[in-house]
Design a protein around this motif. Sequence first.
Motif, short mmCIF file in Angstrom:
data_model
loop_
_atom_site.label_atom_id
_atom_site.label_comp_id
_atom_site.label_asym_id
_atom_site.label_seq_id
_atom_site.Cartn_x
_atom_site.Cartn_y
_atom_site.Cartn_z
N UNK A 200 0.35 5.93 -7.38
CA UNK A 200 0.29 6.56 -8.64
C UNK A 200 -1.32 7.05 -8.88
N UNK A 201 -1.99 5.93 -8.92
CA UNK A 201 -3.44 6.17 -9.01
C UNK A 201 -3.99 7.32 -7.86
N UNK B 109 4.28 0.30 -11.71
CA UNK B 109 3.27 -0.14 -10.90
C UNK B 109 3.59 -0.86 -9.91
N UNK B 110 4.89 -1.40 -10.14
CA UNK B 110 5.60 -2.10 -9.02
C UNK B 110 6.34 -1.25 -7.84
N UNK B 111 6.23 0.04 -8.26
CA UNK B 111 7.11 0.91 -7.43
C UNK B 111 8.33 1.30 -7.93
N UNK B 112 9.45 1.59 -7.12
CA UNK B 112 10.89 1.99 -7.60
C UNK B 112 11.72 0.94 -7.23
N UNK B 113 12.54 0.56 -8.32
CA UNK B 113 13.43 -0.53 -8.01
C UNK B 113 14.15 -0.52 -6.96
N UNK B 114 13.66 -1.38 -6.14
CA UNK B 114 14.79 -1.63 -4.81
C UNK B 114 14.44 -0.56 -3.43
N UNK B 115 13.81 0.44 -3.86
CA UNK B 115 13.61 1.35 -2.70
C UNK B 115 13.12 0.94 -1.65
N UNK B 116 12.10 0.00 -1.89
CA UNK B 116 11.57 -0.63 -0.40
C UNK B 116 12.45 -1.20 0.51
N UNK C 223 -1.96 12.57 7.32
CA UNK C 223 -2.27 11.08 7.65
C UNK C 223 -1.45 10.12 7.04
N UNK C 224 -1.90 9.13 6.82
CA UNK C 224 -1.03 7.94 6.17
C UNK C 224 -1.09 7.78 4.75
N UNK C 225 0.01 7.54 4.07
CA UNK C 225 -0.03 7.29 2.68
C UNK C 225 0.74 5.93 2.32
N UNK C 226 -0.10 4.96 2.44
CA UNK C 226 0.56 3.71 2.37
C UNK C 226 -0.40 2.60 1.32
N UNK C 227 -0.84 3.51 0.27
CA UNK C 227 -1.67 2.34 -0.65
C UNK C 227 -0.93 1.59 -1.44
N UNK C 228 -0.90 0.42 -2.00
CA UNK C 228 -0.24 -0.25 -2.95
C UNK C 228 -0.08 0.39 -4.22
N UNK D 57 2.68 8.08 8.27
CA UNK D 57 3.47 7.01 7.55
C UNK D 57 3.19 7.22 6.07
N UNK D 58 4.41 6.93 5.47
CA UNK D 58 4.22 6.85 3.96
C UNK D 58 5.18 5.60 3.48
N UNK D 59 4.73 5.15 2.53
CA UNK D 59 5.57 3.88 1.98
C UNK D 59 6.36 4.37 0.84
N UNK D 60 7.57 3.66 0.16
CA UNK D 60 8.38 4.08 -0.70
C UNK D 60 7.54 4.41 -1.88
N UNK D 61 6.54 3.75 -2.34
CA UNK D 61 5.75 4.06 -3.30
C UNK D 61 5.08 5.44 -3.60
N UNK D 62 4.59 6.00 -2.29
CA UNK D 62 4.27 7.13 -2.16
C UNK D 62 5.28 8.39 -2.24
N UNK D 63 6.50 7.72 -1.79
CA UNK D 63 7.53 8.87 -1.51
C UNK D 63 7.74 9.25 -2.94
N UNK D 64 7.80 8.61 -3.91
CA UNK D 64 8.05 9.09 -5.49
C UNK D 64 7.09 10.20 -5.94
N UNK D 65 5.85 9.72 -5.47
CA UNK D 65 4.62 10.55 -5.91
C UNK D 65 4.48 12.18 -5.22
#
Lengths: 126, 184
Positions: free
Chosen positions: A36-37, B142-149, A28-33, A65-73
Amino acid sequence: MEPIIIEGTPKTPSVKFDATEGTFEIKGRSIPENSVEFYKPLNEWLDNYMQVPLDKTVVNIRLEYFNTSSSKCILDVFKRLEAIHKSKHDVEINWFYEEDDEDMLEAGEDYDSIIKVPFKMIEIVE
Amino acid sequence: MSFDLENLVSDLDIRGAVLYFKGNVDSEIINRALDLVEGKLLATREAPRIRKKVYNVLVESLQNLYHHADLVPRGYHASRPDRYGLVVMDKLGKGYRVTTCNFVSAVHVRELEEKLTRINRSSPEETKELYKEILNHQEITEKGLGGLGLLDIARKTGHRIDFRFRKYDNQNTAFRLTALVATE
Protein backbone atom coordinates in the motif's frame (compact mmCIF):
# COMPACT_ATOMS: atom_id res chain seq x y z
CA MET A 1 1.45 16.81 -14.74
CA GLU A 2 4.93 15.78 -13.74
CA PRO A 3 5.74 12.21 -14.73
CA ILE A 4 6.40 9.55 -12.13
CA ILE A 5 9.72 7.82 -12.61
CA ILE A 6 10.79 5.29 -9.98
CA GLU A 7 13.83 3.04 -10.20
CA GLY A 8 13.23 -0.63 -9.48
CA THR A 9 14.61 -2.42 -6.42
CA PRO A 10 14.81 -6.16 -5.64
CA LYS A 11 11.36 -5.85 -4.05
CA THR A 12 9.63 -3.02 -5.89
CA PRO A 13 9.09 -2.44 -9.60
CA SER A 14 10.35 0.36 -11.81
CA VAL A 15 7.55 2.77 -12.70
CA LYS A 16 7.22 5.25 -15.56
CA PHE A 17 3.95 7.14 -15.77
CA ASP A 18 4.04 9.88 -18.40
CA ALA A 19 0.89 12.00 -18.75
CA THR A 20 2.12 13.88 -21.82
CA GLU A 21 2.72 10.64 -23.77
CA GLY A 22 -0.13 8.68 -22.16
CA THR A 23 2.19 5.73 -21.61
CA PHE A 24 2.46 3.95 -18.27
CA GLU A 25 4.78 1.10 -17.37
CA ILE A 26 5.24 -1.07 -14.28
CA LYS A 27 8.16 -3.47 -14.62
CA GLY A 28 10.10 -5.93 -12.47
CA ARG A 29 9.29 -7.39 -9.07
CA SER A 30 6.54 -6.24 -6.77
CA ILE A 31 6.95 -8.15 -3.53
CA PRO A 32 7.23 -5.56 -0.72
CA GLU A 33 5.82 -6.34 2.70
CA ASN A 34 3.86 -3.09 2.60
CA SER A 35 2.53 -2.69 -0.92
CA VAL A 36 0.00 0.00 0.00
CA GLU A 37 2.84 2.35 0.90
CA PHE A 38 4.46 1.84 -2.51
CA TYR A 39 1.31 2.07 -4.65
CA LYS A 40 -0.46 4.92 -2.82
CA PRO A 41 1.38 7.72 -4.68
CA LEU A 42 0.83 5.95 -8.01
CA ASN A 43 -2.91 5.73 -7.46
CA GLU A 44 -3.02 9.34 -6.27
CA TRP A 45 -1.22 10.38 -9.45
CA LEU A 46 -3.75 8.40 -11.50
CA ASP A 47 -6.61 10.13 -9.65
CA ASN A 48 -5.29 13.40 -11.07
CA TYR A 49 -4.66 11.98 -14.55
CA MET A 50 -8.25 10.67 -14.62
CA GLN A 51 -9.51 14.26 -14.55
CA VAL A 52 -7.91 15.08 -17.93
CA PRO A 53 -6.80 11.85 -19.62
CA LEU A 54 -5.38 11.75 -23.13
CA ASP A 55 -7.51 10.28 -25.91
CA LYS A 56 -5.37 7.17 -25.75
CA THR A 57 -3.55 5.65 -22.76
CA VAL A 58 -1.24 2.66 -23.22
CA VAL A 59 -0.30 0.62 -20.15
CA ASN A 60 2.48 -1.95 -20.16
CA ILE A 61 2.71 -4.35 -17.21
CA ARG A 62 5.90 -6.39 -17.28
CA LEU A 63 6.08 -8.11 -13.93
CA GLU A 64 8.41 -10.95 -13.10
CA TYR A 65 6.92 -11.61 -9.65
CA PHE A 66 4.24 -10.00 -7.53
CA ASN A 67 2.89 -10.91 -4.12
CA THR A 68 -0.73 -11.05 -3.04
CA SER A 69 -0.46 -7.76 -1.20
CA SER A 70 0.60 -6.09 -4.47
CA SER A 71 -2.19 -7.83 -6.38
CA LYS A 72 -4.87 -5.66 -4.73
CA CYS A 73 -2.88 -2.47 -5.30
CA ILE A 74 -2.42 -3.38 -8.97
CA LEU A 75 -6.18 -3.99 -9.21
CA ASP A 76 -6.70 -0.48 -7.82
CA VAL A 77 -4.51 0.84 -10.66
CA PHE A 78 -6.63 -1.07 -13.17
CA LYS A 79 -9.89 0.21 -11.64
CA ARG A 80 -8.74 3.75 -12.30
CA LEU A 81 -7.89 2.80 -15.89
CA GLU A 82 -11.34 1.22 -16.17
CA ALA A 83 -12.90 4.53 -15.11
CA ILE A 84 -10.91 6.32 -17.84
CA HIS A 85 -12.11 3.72 -20.36
CA LYS A 86 -15.71 4.21 -19.21
CA SER A 87 -15.39 7.94 -19.81
CA LYS A 88 -14.99 7.17 -23.54
CA HIS A 89 -11.21 7.37 -23.68
CA ASP A 90 -9.16 4.68 -25.31
CA VAL A 91 -7.19 2.51 -22.87
CA GLU A 92 -4.94 -0.36 -23.90
CA ILE A 93 -3.48 -2.70 -21.27
CA ASN A 94 -0.62 -4.92 -22.39
CA TRP A 95 0.09 -7.74 -19.94
CA PHE A 96 3.51 -9.28 -20.59
CA TYR A 97 4.44 -12.75 -19.35
CA GLU A 98 7.53 -14.82 -19.90
CA GLU A 99 7.43 -17.96 -21.96
CA ASP A 100 6.14 -20.92 -19.90
CA ASP A 101 5.08 -18.64 -17.02
CA GLU A 102 1.53 -19.96 -16.87
CA ASP A 103 0.98 -18.38 -13.42
CA MET A 104 1.68 -14.87 -14.73
CA LEU A 105 -0.57 -15.47 -17.74
CA GLU A 106 -3.33 -16.70 -15.41
CA ALA A 107 -2.89 -13.64 -13.19
CA GLY A 108 -3.41 -11.42 -16.25
CA GLU A 109 -6.51 -13.40 -17.15
CA ASP A 110 -7.85 -12.90 -13.60
CA TYR A 111 -7.56 -9.12 -14.00
CA ASP A 112 -9.01 -9.29 -17.51
CA SER A 113 -12.12 -11.02 -16.13
CA ILE A 114 -12.57 -8.41 -13.37
CA ILE A 115 -11.73 -5.21 -15.24
CA LYS A 116 -13.83 -4.10 -18.19
CA VAL A 117 -10.91 -2.97 -20.32
CA PRO A 118 -9.52 -5.23 -23.04
CA PHE A 119 -6.23 -6.83 -22.05
CA LYS A 120 -3.68 -7.94 -24.57
CA MET A 121 -1.64 -10.93 -23.34
CA ILE A 122 1.87 -10.76 -24.78
CA GLU A 123 4.27 -13.66 -24.42
CA ILE A 124 7.92 -12.75 -24.11
CA VAL A 125 9.95 -15.37 -25.91
CA GLU A 126 13.62 -15.48 -24.92
CA MET B 1 12.51 -30.88 27.62
CA SER B 2 10.59 -27.71 26.88
CA PHE B 3 8.74 -27.24 23.63
CA ASP B 4 10.47 -25.63 20.66
CA LEU B 5 8.97 -24.91 17.23
CA GLU B 6 11.63 -27.29 15.89
CA ASN B 7 9.67 -30.11 17.51
CA LEU B 8 7.10 -29.63 14.75
CA VAL B 9 9.69 -30.39 12.06
CA SER B 10 11.49 -33.30 13.70
CA ASP B 11 10.59 -35.44 10.67
CA LEU B 12 12.48 -33.09 8.30
CA ASP B 13 16.21 -33.10 7.56
CA ILE B 14 16.84 -29.47 8.42
CA ARG B 15 20.62 -29.84 8.07
CA GLY B 16 20.26 -30.90 4.45
CA ALA B 17 17.62 -28.29 3.69
CA VAL B 18 17.93 -25.70 0.92
CA LEU B 19 16.83 -23.09 3.48
CA TYR B 20 16.43 -23.19 7.22
CA PHE B 21 15.69 -20.27 9.51
CA LYS B 22 14.23 -19.88 12.96
CA GLY B 23 13.72 -16.51 14.61
CA ASN B 24 12.12 -13.15 13.97
CA VAL B 25 11.10 -12.88 10.34
CA ASP B 26 11.70 -9.23 9.49
CA SER B 27 12.04 -7.62 6.08
CA GLU B 28 15.81 -8.12 5.97
CA ILE B 29 15.55 -11.83 6.80
CA ILE B 30 12.98 -12.23 4.02
CA ASN B 31 15.37 -10.52 1.55
CA ARG B 32 18.24 -12.77 2.56
CA ALA B 33 16.15 -15.95 2.40
CA LEU B 34 14.81 -15.09 -1.06
CA ASP B 35 18.28 -14.20 -2.38
CA LEU B 36 19.73 -17.43 -1.02
CA VAL B 37 17.02 -19.63 -2.50
CA GLU B 38 16.97 -17.87 -5.85
CA GLY B 39 20.76 -18.23 -6.08
CA LYS B 40 20.56 -21.95 -5.34
CA LEU B 41 17.76 -22.52 -7.84
CA LEU B 42 19.73 -20.68 -10.53
CA ALA B 43 22.90 -22.60 -9.66
CA THR B 44 21.11 -25.93 -10.06
CA ARG B 45 19.59 -24.74 -13.36
CA GLU B 46 16.09 -25.45 -12.19
CA ALA B 47 13.50 -24.91 -14.95
CA PRO B 48 12.26 -21.28 -14.96
CA ARG B 49 8.65 -22.44 -14.50
CA ILE B 50 9.54 -24.34 -11.31
CA ARG B 51 11.95 -21.65 -10.09
CA LYS B 52 9.21 -19.02 -10.30
CA LYS B 53 6.63 -21.18 -8.57
CA VAL B 54 9.04 -21.98 -5.74
CA TYR B 55 9.99 -18.32 -5.38
CA ASN B 56 6.36 -17.22 -5.30
CA VAL B 57 5.37 -19.84 -2.72
CA LEU B 58 8.37 -18.88 -0.59
CA VAL B 59 7.47 -15.16 -0.79
CA GLU B 60 3.91 -15.84 0.38
CA SER B 61 5.04 -18.28 3.08
CA LEU B 62 7.60 -15.86 4.53
CA GLN B 63 5.23 -12.91 4.32
CA ASN B 64 2.53 -15.00 6.01
CA LEU B 65 4.91 -15.26 8.97
CA TYR B 66 5.72 -11.54 8.74
CA HIS B 67 2.07 -10.46 8.72
CA HIS B 68 0.19 -13.19 10.55
CA ALA B 69 2.41 -14.92 13.14
CA ASP B 70 0.89 -14.20 16.53
CA LEU B 71 3.12 -13.23 19.46
CA VAL B 72 5.14 -16.04 21.02
CA PRO B 73 3.75 -17.34 24.32
CA ARG B 74 5.07 -15.75 27.50
CA GLY B 75 8.09 -17.71 28.68
CA TYR B 76 9.00 -19.05 25.23
CA HIS B 77 12.60 -18.19 24.33
CA ALA B 78 12.71 -15.64 21.49
CA SER B 79 14.77 -12.48 21.08
CA ARG B 80 11.56 -10.63 20.22
CA PRO B 81 7.97 -11.84 20.63
CA ASP B 82 6.71 -10.62 17.26
CA ARG B 83 6.99 -12.15 13.77
CA TYR B 84 8.56 -15.26 15.20
CA GLY B 85 8.63 -18.33 13.08
CA LEU B 86 10.54 -21.14 11.48
CA VAL B 87 10.94 -21.92 7.80
CA VAL B 88 12.39 -24.97 6.10
CA MET B 89 12.63 -25.48 2.38
CA ASP B 90 13.81 -28.90 1.31
CA LYS B 91 14.18 -30.69 -1.99
CA LEU B 92 12.48 -34.03 -2.37
CA GLY B 93 12.47 -36.34 -5.35
CA LYS B 94 9.02 -35.07 -6.27
CA GLY B 95 9.61 -31.36 -5.77
CA TYR B 96 10.36 -28.53 -3.38
CA ARG B 97 8.63 -28.48 -0.01
CA VAL B 98 8.19 -25.24 1.94
CA THR B 99 7.31 -25.63 5.60
CA THR B 100 6.63 -22.81 8.03
CA CYS B 101 5.84 -22.94 11.74
CA ASN B 102 4.60 -20.21 14.05
CA PHE B 103 2.40 -19.61 17.04
CA VAL B 104 -1.28 -18.88 16.65
CA SER B 105 -3.46 -17.52 19.43
CA ALA B 106 -5.95 -20.18 20.45
CA VAL B 107 -8.81 -17.85 19.50
CA HIS B 108 -7.59 -17.80 15.87
CA VAL B 109 -7.15 -21.55 15.43
CA ARG B 110 -10.70 -22.43 14.40
CA GLU B 111 -10.89 -19.68 11.77
CA LEU B 112 -7.53 -20.68 10.28
CA GLU B 113 -8.44 -24.37 10.27
CA GLU B 114 -11.75 -23.64 8.54
CA LYS B 115 -10.01 -21.47 5.96
CA LEU B 116 -7.45 -24.16 5.11
CA THR B 117 -10.04 -26.95 5.11
CA ARG B 118 -12.19 -24.96 2.69
CA ILE B 119 -9.21 -24.37 0.39
CA ASN B 120 -8.25 -28.06 0.45
CA ARG B 121 -11.81 -29.14 -0.36
CA SER B 122 -12.11 -26.73 -3.29
CA SER B 123 -11.51 -27.65 -6.90
CA PRO B 124 -8.91 -25.59 -8.83
CA GLU B 125 -11.77 -23.66 -10.46
CA GLU B 126 -13.41 -22.94 -7.08
CA THR B 127 -10.06 -21.81 -5.65
CA LYS B 128 -9.60 -19.46 -8.59
CA GLU B 129 -13.08 -17.96 -8.20
CA LEU B 130 -12.62 -17.52 -4.44
CA TYR B 131 -9.27 -15.80 -5.08
CA LYS B 132 -10.88 -13.37 -7.51
CA GLU B 133 -13.80 -12.76 -5.16
CA ILE B 134 -11.48 -11.77 -2.28
CA LEU B 135 -9.20 -9.78 -4.60
CA ASN B 136 -12.08 -7.77 -6.01
CA HIS B 137 -14.28 -7.25 -2.96
CA GLN B 138 -12.18 -7.20 0.21
CA GLU B 139 -10.46 -4.11 1.53
CA ILE B 140 -6.73 -4.40 2.02
CA THR B 141 -5.26 -3.92 5.48
CA GLU B 142 -1.64 -3.60 6.54
CA LYS B 143 -1.70 -7.41 6.90
CA GLY B 144 -2.87 -7.87 3.33
CA LEU B 145 -6.05 -9.51 2.18
CA GLY B 146 -7.64 -12.18 4.34
CA GLY B 147 -6.45 -15.56 3.19
CA LEU B 148 -5.31 -14.50 -0.27
CA GLY B 149 -1.76 -15.69 0.38
CA LEU B 150 -2.96 -19.19 1.25
CA LEU B 151 -5.18 -19.28 -1.82
CA ASP B 152 -2.26 -18.16 -3.96
CA ILE B 153 -0.10 -20.95 -2.56
CA ALA B 154 -2.88 -23.46 -3.31
CA ARG B 155 -3.24 -22.19 -6.87
CA LYS B 156 0.48 -22.11 -7.60
CA THR B 157 1.16 -25.58 -6.20
CA GLY B 158 -2.04 -27.29 -7.32
CA HIS B 159 -1.73 -29.48 -4.23
CA ARG B 160 -3.60 -29.57 -0.96
CA ILE B 161 -1.88 -27.57 1.77
CA ASP B 162 -0.77 -29.79 4.62
CA PHE B 163 -1.27 -28.31 8.08
CA ARG B 164 -1.27 -29.33 11.71
CA PHE B 165 -1.80 -27.70 15.08
CA ARG B 166 -0.24 -28.58 18.41
CA LYS B 167 -1.58 -27.07 21.60
CA TYR B 168 1.12 -25.18 23.52
CA ASP B 169 -1.00 -23.94 26.42
CA ASN B 170 -4.58 -22.72 26.86
CA GLN B 171 -3.91 -19.46 25.00
CA ASN B 172 -1.41 -20.53 22.33
CA THR B 173 -1.11 -23.16 19.64
CA ALA B 174 1.87 -24.06 17.49
CA PHE B 175 1.05 -24.30 13.80
CA ARG B 176 2.80 -25.98 10.88
CA LEU B 177 2.00 -25.35 7.23
CA THR B 178 3.52 -27.24 4.31
CA ALA B 179 3.22 -26.60 0.58
CA LEU B 180 4.76 -28.68 -2.18
CA VAL B 181 5.85 -27.39 -5.57
CA ALA B 182 5.99 -30.53 -7.70
CA THR B 183 8.77 -30.77 -10.28
CA GLU B 184 7.28 -33.76 -12.10
